[in-house]
Scaffold this motif. Structure first.
Motif, PDB file in Angstrom:
ATOM      1  N   TRP A  15     -21.031  48.134  -9.233  1.00  0.00           N
ATOM      2  CA  TRP A  15     -21.225  49.610  -9.248  1.00  0.00           C
ATOM      3  C   TRP A  15     -20.151  50.039 -10.248  1.00  0.00           C
ATOM      4  O   TRP A  15     -20.332  51.185 -10.926  1.00  0.00           O
ATOM      5  N   LEU A  16     -19.079  49.453 -10.085  1.00  0.00           N
ATOM      6  CA  LEU A  16     -17.863  49.861 -10.757  1.00  0.00           C
ATOM      7  C   LEU A  16     -18.400  49.583 -12.195  1.00  0.00           C
ATOM      8  O   LEU A  16     -17.798  50.318 -13.164  1.00  0.00           O
ATOM      9  N   ARG A  17     -18.862  48.291 -12.520  1.00  0.00           N
ATOM     10  CA  ARG A  17     -19.094  48.050 -14.037  1.00  0.00           C
ATOM     11  C   ARG A  17     -20.162  49.136 -14.574  1.00  0.00           C
ATOM     12  O   ARG A  17     -20.004  49.504 -15.679  1.00  0.00           O
ATOM     13  N   GLU A  18     -21.235  49.318 -13.706  1.00  0.00           N
ATOM     14  CA  GLU A  18     -22.292  50.151 -14.332  1.00  0.00           C
ATOM     15  C   GLU A  18     -21.627  51.673 -14.575  1.00  0.00           C
ATOM     16  O   GLU A  18     -22.170  52.342 -15.352  1.00  0.00           O
ATOM     17  N   HIS A  19     -20.766  52.107 -13.731  1.00  0.00           N
ATOM     18  CA  HIS A  19     -20.184  53.462 -14.089  1.00  0.00           C
ATOM     19  C   HIS A  19     -18.914  53.285 -15.010  1.00  0.00           C
ATOM     20  O   HIS A  19     -18.360  54.152 -15.259  1.00  0.00           O
ATOM     21  N   ARG A  20     -18.731  52.153 -15.478  1.00  0.00           N
ATOM     22  CA  ARG A  20     -17.561  51.983 -16.475  1.00  0.00           C
ATOM     23  C   ARG A  20     -16.307  52.563 -16.068  1.00  0.00           C
ATOM     24  O   ARG A  20     -15.660  53.140 -16.539  1.00  0.00           O
ATOM     25  N   VAL A  21     -15.956  52.269 -14.817  1.00  0.00           N
ATOM     26  CA  VAL A  21     -14.556  52.766 -14.014  1.00  0.00           C
ATOM     27  C   VAL A  21     -13.587  52.155 -14.853  1.00  0.00           C
ATOM     28  O   VAL A  21     -13.590  50.834 -14.613  1.00  0.00           O
ATOM     29  N   THR A  22     -12.376  52.747 -15.153  1.00  0.00           N
ATOM     30  CA  THR A  22     -11.348  52.336 -15.400  1.00  0.00           C
ATOM     31  C   THR A  22     -10.225  52.374 -14.602  1.00  0.00           C
ATOM     32  O   THR A  22      -9.197  51.767 -14.630  1.00  0.00           O
ATOM     33  N   GLU A  23     -10.351  53.280 -13.473  1.00  0.00           N
ATOM     34  CA  GLU A  23      -9.232  53.645 -12.552  1.00  0.00           C
ATOM     35  C   GLU A  23      -9.789  53.699 -11.256  1.00  0.00           C
ATOM     36  O   GLU A  23     -10.850  54.339 -11.042  1.00  0.00           O
ATOM     37  N   ILE A  24      -9.021  53.461 -10.408  1.00  0.00           N
ATOM     38  CA  ILE A  24      -9.621  53.657  -8.715  1.00  0.00           C
ATOM     39  C   ILE A  24      -8.389  53.992  -7.983  1.00  0.00           C
ATOM     40  O   ILE A  24      -7.313  53.644  -8.044  1.00  0.00           O
ATOM     41  N   GLU A  25      -8.881  55.176  -7.275  1.00  0.00           N
ATOM     42  CA  GLU A  25      -8.029  55.804  -6.145  1.00  0.00           C
ATOM     43  C   GLU A  25      -7.962  55.233  -4.874  1.00  0.00           C
ATOM     44  O   GLU A  25      -9.443  55.236  -4.462  1.00  0.00           O
ATOM     45  N   CYS A  26      -7.304  54.556  -4.472  1.00  0.00           N
ATOM     46  CA  CYS A  26      -7.523  53.909  -3.135  1.00  0.00           C
ATOM     47  C   CYS A  26      -6.767  54.656  -2.094  1.00  0.00           C
ATOM     48  O   CYS A  26      -5.747  54.804  -1.926  1.00  0.00           O
ATOM     49  N   LEU A  27      -7.722  55.132  -1.295  1.00  0.00           N
ATOM     50  CA  LEU A  27      -7.363  56.408  -0.404  1.00  0.00           C
ATOM     51  C   LEU A  27      -7.283  56.018   0.966  1.00  0.00           C
ATOM     52  O   LEU A  27      -8.110  54.977   1.404  1.00  0.00           O
ATOM     53  N   VAL A  28      -6.437  56.452   1.925  1.00  0.00           N
ATOM     54  CA  VAL A  28      -6.175  56.205   3.248  1.00  0.00           C
ATOM     55  C   VAL A  28      -5.986  57.639   3.980  1.00  0.00           C
ATOM     56  O   VAL A  28      -5.211  58.370   3.671  1.00  0.00           O
ATOM     57  N   PRO A  29      -6.732  58.211   4.709  1.00  0.00           N
ATOM     58  CA  PRO A  29      -6.678  59.345   5.511  1.00  0.00           C
ATOM     59  C   PRO A  29      -5.515  59.371   6.456  1.00  0.00           C
ATOM     60  O   PRO A  29      -5.686  58.372   7.271  1.00  0.00           O
ATOM     61  N   ASP A  30      -4.677  60.331   6.513  1.00  0.00           N
ATOM     62  CA  ASP A  30      -3.590  60.223   7.569  1.00  0.00           C
ATOM     63  C   ASP A  30      -3.852  61.101   8.603  1.00  0.00           C
ATOM     64  O   ASP A  30      -4.888  61.705   8.543  1.00  0.00           O
ATOM     65  N   LEU A  31      -2.885  61.234   9.407  1.00  0.00           N
ATOM     66  CA  LEU A  31      -3.202  62.188  10.694  1.00  0.00           C
ATOM     67  C   LEU A  31      -3.606  63.585  10.376  1.00  0.00           C
ATOM     68  O   LEU A  31      -4.291  64.198  11.131  1.00  0.00           O
ATOM     69  N   THR A  32      -3.133  64.030   9.091  1.00  0.00           N
ATOM     70  CA  THR A  32      -3.390  65.297   8.790  1.00  0.00           C
ATOM     71  C   THR A  32      -4.532  65.674   8.208  1.00  0.00           C
ATOM     72  O   THR A  32      -5.151  66.491   7.952  1.00  0.00           O
ATOM     73  N   GLY A  33      -5.275  64.532   7.609  1.00  0.00           N
ATOM     74  CA  GLY A  33      -6.476  64.431   6.814  1.00  0.00           C
ATOM     75  C   GLY A  33      -6.255  64.365   5.383  1.00  0.00           C
ATOM     76  O   GLY A  33      -6.871  64.451   4.382  1.00  0.00           O
ATOM     77  N   VAL A  34      -4.819  64.176   4.907  1.00  0.00           N
ATOM     78  CA  VAL A  34      -4.266  64.078   3.559  1.00  0.00           C
ATOM     79  C   VAL A  34      -4.601  62.781   3.149  1.00  0.00           C
ATOM     80  O   VAL A  34      -4.580  61.801   3.596  1.00  0.00           O
ATOM     81  N   ALA A  35      -4.983  62.787   1.838  1.00  0.00           N
ATOM     82  CA  ALA A  35      -5.320  61.275   1.079  1.00  0.00           C
ATOM     83  C   ALA A  35      -3.924  60.820   0.770  1.00  0.00           C
ATOM     84  O   ALA A  35      -3.340  61.217  -0.204  1.00  0.00           O
ATOM     85  N   ARG A  36      -3.584  59.693   1.275  1.00  0.00           N
ATOM     86  CA  ARG A  36      -2.523  58.751   0.651  1.00  0.00           C
ATOM     87  C   ARG A  36      -3.271  57.662   0.000  1.00  0.00           C
ATOM     88  O   ARG A  36      -4.143  57.401   0.151  1.00  0.00           O
ATOM     89  N   GLY A  37      -2.322  57.004  -0.358  1.00  0.00           N
ATOM     90  CA  GLY A  37      -2.616  55.578  -1.014  1.00  0.00           C
ATOM     91  C   GLY A  37      -1.985  55.474  -2.571  1.00  0.00           C
ATOM     92  O   GLY A  37      -1.116  55.894  -2.777  1.00  0.00           O
ATOM     93  N   LYS A  38      -2.787  54.670  -3.545  1.00  0.00           N
ATOM     94  CA  LYS A  38      -2.024  54.245  -4.580  1.00  0.00           C
ATOM     95  C   LYS A  38      -3.456  54.312  -5.488  1.00  0.00           C
ATOM     96  O   LYS A  38      -4.653  54.419  -5.125  1.00  0.00           O
ATOM     97  N   ILE A  39      -3.108  54.510  -7.046  1.00  0.00           N
ATOM     98  CA  ILE A  39      -4.007  54.517  -7.869  1.00  0.00           C
ATOM     99  C   ILE A  39      -3.834  53.341  -8.708  1.00  0.00           C
ATOM    100  O   ILE A  39      -2.768  52.970  -9.261  1.00  0.00           O
ATOM    101  N   LEU A  40      -4.771  52.479  -8.934  1.00  0.00           N
ATOM    102  CA  LEU A  40      -4.997  51.212  -9.720  1.00  0.00           C
ATOM    103  C   LEU A  40      -5.789  50.973 -10.697  1.00  0.00           C
ATOM    104  O   LEU A  40      -6.890  51.762 -10.817  1.00  0.00           O
ATOM    105  N   PRO A  41      -5.496  50.463 -11.803  1.00  0.00           N
ATOM    106  CA  PRO A  41      -6.152  50.084 -12.843  1.00  0.00           C
ATOM    107  C   PRO A  41      -7.410  49.286 -12.308  1.00  0.00           C
ATOM    108  O   PRO A  41      -7.190  48.240 -11.512  1.00  0.00           O
ATOM    109  N   ARG A  42      -8.630  49.385 -13.005  1.00  0.00           N
ATOM    110  CA  ARG A  42      -9.715  48.618 -12.251  1.00  0.00           C
ATOM    111  C   ARG A  42      -9.516  47.156 -12.272  1.00  0.00           C
ATOM    112  O   ARG A  42      -9.894  46.456 -11.306  1.00  0.00           O
TER     113      ARG A  42
END
Length: 455
Positions: A15-42
């Motif tokens: 799926w990532l190849r088909e959509h030519r994704v170059t960057e990925i937001e790696c998300l974790v919802p915290d207790l408030t519902g805020v998106a935490r995490g890291k942004i990684l190169p594909r």
């Protein structure tokens, strides 16, 4: 549209190849519902590599504070240890507003022994759904999420105001279900629907709610974890789209004085896993004992779960008499004055609507809590009170009136803690105490206006 049920990592990679994704937001919802995490190169993203974050990242308050001592550290190590994050391939979505092809993927949190971190919001909902699965039951939910569009506001001391629409004017009156009032913001909603389509979110209808600039979006019914993910994604989407149209979107429970608050009404039913039949209806189409017991569970345990449904000081401003929000745990058929409503529906679609939950609630926590209340009703065969057929606002308050009272009730609800997980309840209540203490340091305009020269 690609089905993501049982999506594997190999399918995710394709799926990532088909959509030519170059960057990925790696998300974790915290207790408030805020998106935490890291942004990684594909090229840095893989199943084997995984990702790590400090344990406390998912267990902080809305102000970013942590307790300095106490039971919180009986659950979370004071050594600031790492948790191990694993991507859930079924959650992958494009980030439609990103300049470069970017994907967002929600991750689950595990400890070093490979166990789910029990206080992470997704873990709590997985735990509750697992209890239903052990009984051969499958919960089905459909959230209805309200929110306000407001003019940009960069000064927290200034009240919020409705935004300017296409006509060049702001709403000054209530426009419930008005098509023309929605059309005032057509360019914004065109972007929202475009983003939702690209993210494959299962949003259904859009309506204008009672308040000036207040909207509601309904989601199609489905499995709880998938719907919580969609609400999580949708909140990010609406906020981003609003910013691009020079306005804010807020999911505060009570953002504007004198206007109705915003809720997240949750329709819920239970299917039998073996045949998909609605547990709430008998073969002859009448309501089943399980239907009654589920309502009974909500009535008994919703007051104790209010800190999960109404998680902030502001949340309790919404829950007032004659404000389109419930103040009670009465139930009724097609009665919007009660906290627990049973919509008119065919037997196959018989369901219960929890109208207590605020739009500010974390969707994972809120769904876990309402299902936990119903689960306890089913297991304990709790009979509900007689149906309320009149105006429930004429009765007494049956819900806690403040966050402090709600936290006391939650701490005392041992059976609810057993379903949600005692470590989660410990972390959650400790974090909310920190938030409440921070709020109490602030002196409000009301206090200056009425107390400064009068007491």
């Amino acid at each position: 549209m690609v089905s993501r049920d049982n999506f594997t990592f190999s399918e995710l990679d394709q799926w990532l190849r088909e959509h030519r994704v170059t960057e990925i937001e790696c998300l974790v919802p915290d207790l408030t519902g805020v998106a935490r995490g890291k942004i990684l190169p594909r090229e840095k993203f893989s199943e084997e590599r995984g990702m790590r974050l400090p344990e406390a990242v998912v267990a902080m308050g809305v102000t970013g504070e942590f307790p300095e001592e106490g039971p919180y550290y009986d659950v979370i190590s004071p050594n600031d240890m790492d948790m191990h994050l694993r991507a859930d391939p079924t959650t992958v979505r494009l980030v439609p507003w990103a300049a470069d092809p970017t994907a967002q993927i929600i991750h689950d949190c595990f400890d070093r022994e490979g166990r789910l971190v029990p206080y992470a919001p997704r873990s709590v909902l997985r735990r509750v759904c697992g209890l239903f699965a052990e009984q051969g039951w499958q919960p089905v939910v459909a959230p209805e999420l309200e929110f306000y569009l407001v003019a940009r506001n960069t000064d927290p001391d200034m009240p919020l105001k409705p935004p300017i629409g296409r006509s060049g004017r702001a709403e000054t009156s209530r426009q419930a279900y008005s098509i023309d009032a929605v059309n005032e913001f057509d360019p914004l909603f065109e972007d929202i629907y475009d983003y939702c389509e690209k993210m494959e979110l299962s949003v259904d209808t859009l309506i204008h709610e009672i308040g000036a600039g207040q909207m509601e979006i309904n989601f199609f019914h489905g499995e709880p974890l998938a719907l919580a993910d969609e609400v999580f994604f949708f909140k990010r989407t609406v906020r981003e789209a609003a910013l691009r149209h020079d306005m804010f979107a807020t999911f505060m429970a009570k953002p504007i004085a004198g206007e109705p608050g915003s809720a997240m009404h949750v329709h819920q039913s239970i299917s039998r896993a073996e045949d998909g039949q609605n547990l709430f209806s008998l073969a002859d189409g009448s309501a089943s004992p399980e239907f009654r017991w589920y309502i009974g569970g909500l009535q008994r345990y919703v007051p104790a779960a209010m800190a999960l449904f109404a998680p902030y000081v502001n949340s309790y401003r919404r829950l007032a008499r004659n404000t389109a929000a419930p103040i009670n745990i009465q139930w009724g058929i097609d009665n919007r004055t009660v906290g627990i409503r049973a919509p008119l529906a065919a037997a196959a679609n018989r369901r219960i609507e929890n109208r207590v939950i605020g739009a500010d609630a974390n969707p994972y926590v809120a769904l876990a809590a309402t299902l936990a209340c119903g689960y306890l009703g089913l297991k304990q065969r709790i009979e509900p009170t007689p149906e309320c057929k009149g105006d429930a606002y004429l009765g007494d308050y049956q819900l806690p009136r403040s966050l402090g009272d709600a936290l006391d009730l939650l701490r005392g609800a041992r059976e609810l803690a057993e379903v949600l997980g005692e470590s989660f309840v410990t972390v959650y209540t400790e974090i909310k105490e920190i938030e409440y203490a921070e709020f109490m340091k602030v002196i409000s305009p009301w206090e200056r206006e009425h107390l400064l020269l009068h007491v």
